[in-house]
Design a protein around this motif. Structure first.
Motif, PDB file in Angstrom:
ATOM      1  N   GLN A  12       0.828  -1.208   0.000  1.00 39.49           N
ATOM      2  CA  GLN A  12       0.000   0.000   0.000  1.00 39.49           C
ATOM      3  C   GLN A  12       0.861   1.257   0.000  1.00 39.49           C
ATOM      4  O   GLN A  12       0.563   2.231  -0.701  1.00 39.49           O
ATOM      5  CB  GLN A  12      -0.936  -0.016   1.216  1.00 39.49           C
ATOM      6  N   ARG A  14       3.935   1.438  -1.159  1.00 40.31           N
ATOM      7  CA  ARG A  14       4.599   1.510  -2.459  1.00 40.31           C
ATOM      8  C   ARG A  14       3.676   2.180  -3.491  1.00 40.31           C
ATOM      9  O   ARG A  14       4.099   3.037  -4.263  1.00 40.31           O
ATOM     10  CB  ARG A  14       4.969   0.094  -2.916  1.00 40.31           C
ATOM     11  N   HIS A  15       2.394   1.773  -3.484  1.00 35.98           N
ATOM     12  CA  HIS A  15       1.413   2.338  -4.412  1.00 35.98           C
ATOM     13  C   HIS A  15       1.196   3.826  -4.121  1.00 35.98           C
ATOM     14  O   HIS A  15       1.123   4.649  -5.038  1.00 35.98           O
ATOM     15  CB  HIS A  15       0.099   1.572  -4.297  1.00 35.98           C
ATOM     16  N   LEU A  16       1.116   4.174  -2.834  1.00 31.83           N
ATOM     17  CA  LEU A  16       0.890   5.566  -2.449  1.00 31.83           C
ATOM     18  C   LEU A  16       2.052   6.450  -2.889  1.00 31.83           C
ATOM     19  O   LEU A  16       1.848   7.566  -3.394  1.00 31.83           O
ATOM     20  CB  LEU A  16       0.702   5.653  -0.934  1.00 31.83           C
ATOM     21  N   THR A  18       4.136   5.913  -5.370  1.00 33.93           N
ATOM     22  CA  THR A  18       4.097   6.034  -6.829  1.00 33.93           C
ATOM     23  C   THR A  18       3.064   7.081  -7.258  1.00 33.93           C
ATOM     24  O   THR A  18       3.310   7.888  -8.162  1.00 33.93           O
ATOM     25  CB  THR A  18       3.764   4.681  -7.468  1.00 33.93           C
ATOM     26  N   GLN A  19       1.927   7.093  -6.591  1.00 38.11           N
ATOM     27  CA  GLN A  19       0.850   8.024  -6.936  1.00 38.11           C
ATOM     28  C   GLN A  19       1.186   9.477  -6.607  1.00 38.11           C
ATOM     29  O   GLN A  19       0.847  10.399  -7.358  1.00 38.11           O
ATOM     30  CB  GLN A  19      -0.432   7.640  -6.195  1.00 38.11           C
ATOM     31  N   HIS A  20       1.856   9.690  -5.474  1.00 36.19           N
ATOM     32  CA  HIS A  20       1.998  11.045  -4.944  1.00 36.19           C
ATOM     33  C   HIS A  20       3.425  11.583  -4.978  1.00 36.19           C
ATOM     34  O   HIS A  20       3.704  12.605  -4.347  1.00 36.19           O
ATOM     35  CB  HIS A  20       1.490  11.084  -3.500  1.00 36.19           C
ATOM     36  N   GLN A  23       3.574  15.219  -6.121  1.00 34.80           N
ATOM     37  CA  GLN A  23       2.875  16.098  -5.178  1.00 34.80           C
ATOM     38  C   GLN A  23       3.684  16.303  -3.901  1.00 34.80           C
ATOM     39  O   GLN A  23       3.725  17.407  -3.350  1.00 34.80           O
ATOM     40  CB  GLN A  23       1.513  15.486  -4.853  1.00 34.80           C
ATOM     41  N   TRP A  24       4.338  15.249  -3.434  1.00 36.57           N
ATOM     42  CA  TRP A  24       5.100  15.332  -2.184  1.00 36.57           C
ATOM     43  C   TRP A  24       6.467  15.970  -2.387  1.00 36.57           C
ATOM     44  O   TRP A  24       7.187  16.218  -1.417  1.00 36.57           O
ATOM     45  CB  TRP A  24       5.267  13.935  -1.587  1.00 36.57           C
TER      46      TRP A  24
END
Length: 236
Positions: A12, A14-16, A18-20, A23-24
């Protein structure tokens, strides 16, 4: 919590990431915020973060939190290219900090270069950065007879270039060893990470075209900062 949950949390995260990532801007939210987001304890969260750190996806900086690791630097330790040249060639920004200049004996250097155990060397200690991240702490042990006034003129330029241009040395022969390591307290402090952080130790004994000893290098890299790639010709 059971191992299955820890592994699920790792995926979870790792996916987060990759997504953000954009943005971060390279820095993960605080551990407390991540633990609340996934309704888990900080102990379990740190297990998952440590797993991703071991994979090289993220890294931790002392007192600054967790960061997304940039792309690994491609590095061929057998080539003559200087640090600044091969970092810039990959579209990255290099920087060097000279930490120490001194003269003293160093047993590993003496034995690697087939010199007496008490032989005194010029010692240059440097910290190297890629894109403002400290990735390498290194010691360069130069035979003084080959570069007498080195310590009085050295700044942060290419040492190999200086040895070639000022003293006419051609660095022709090398013996290289590479081993994984846990960074010592001293090396870790210089790289702004915790002692015991995974690292890669590269040692290089260098001789000129007349087989005279010139230099011994000790490099301590952060494990997630580089990929070793050696180009080999097809000649027999």
């Amino acid at each position: 919590m059971p191992d299955a949950y820890y592994l699920q949390l790792t995926e979870q995260l790792r996916h987060l990431i990759t997504q953000h990532a954009a943005q971060w801007e390279g820095k993960l939210p605080a551990e407390r915020a991540l633990a609340e987001r996934f309704s888990t304890t900080r102990v379990t969260l740190r297990q998952a973060l440590a797993q991703l750190e071991g994979e090289g996806l993220i890294h931790r900086s002392n007192r600054r939190g967790w960061f997304i690791s940039p792309a690994r630097l491609m590095y061929d330790p057998t080539r003559d290219a200087g640090f600044n040249d091969y970092v810039r060639a990959q579209g990255r920004q290099p920087r060097t900090a000279v930490l120490q200049l001194e003269s003293r004996a160093h047993l590993p250097a003496a034995r690697a270069l087939n010199l007496p155990d008490d032989h005194v060397f010029h010692h240059i200690r440097r910290r190297r950065y890629v894109d403002d991240r400290a990735v390498l702490a290194e010691s360069l042990w130069v035979v003084p007879e080959r570069a007498p006034e080195l310590l009085s003129i050295y700044a942060s330029q290419s040492l190999w270039g200086l040895l070639r241009e000022r003293w006419g040395h051609h660095l022709a022969n090398r013996s290289i060893s590479m081993v994984s390591e846990a960074l010592s307290p001293g090396d870790a402090e210089e790289l702004f990470v915790a002692p015991g952080t995974a690292g890669l130790n590269i040692c290089r004994a260098i001789f000129d075209d007349q087989q005279r000893p010139i230099e011994y290098d000790e490099e301590h890299w952060l494990h997630d900062s580089l990929c070793i790639r050696v180009e080999l010709s097809g000649q027999q």
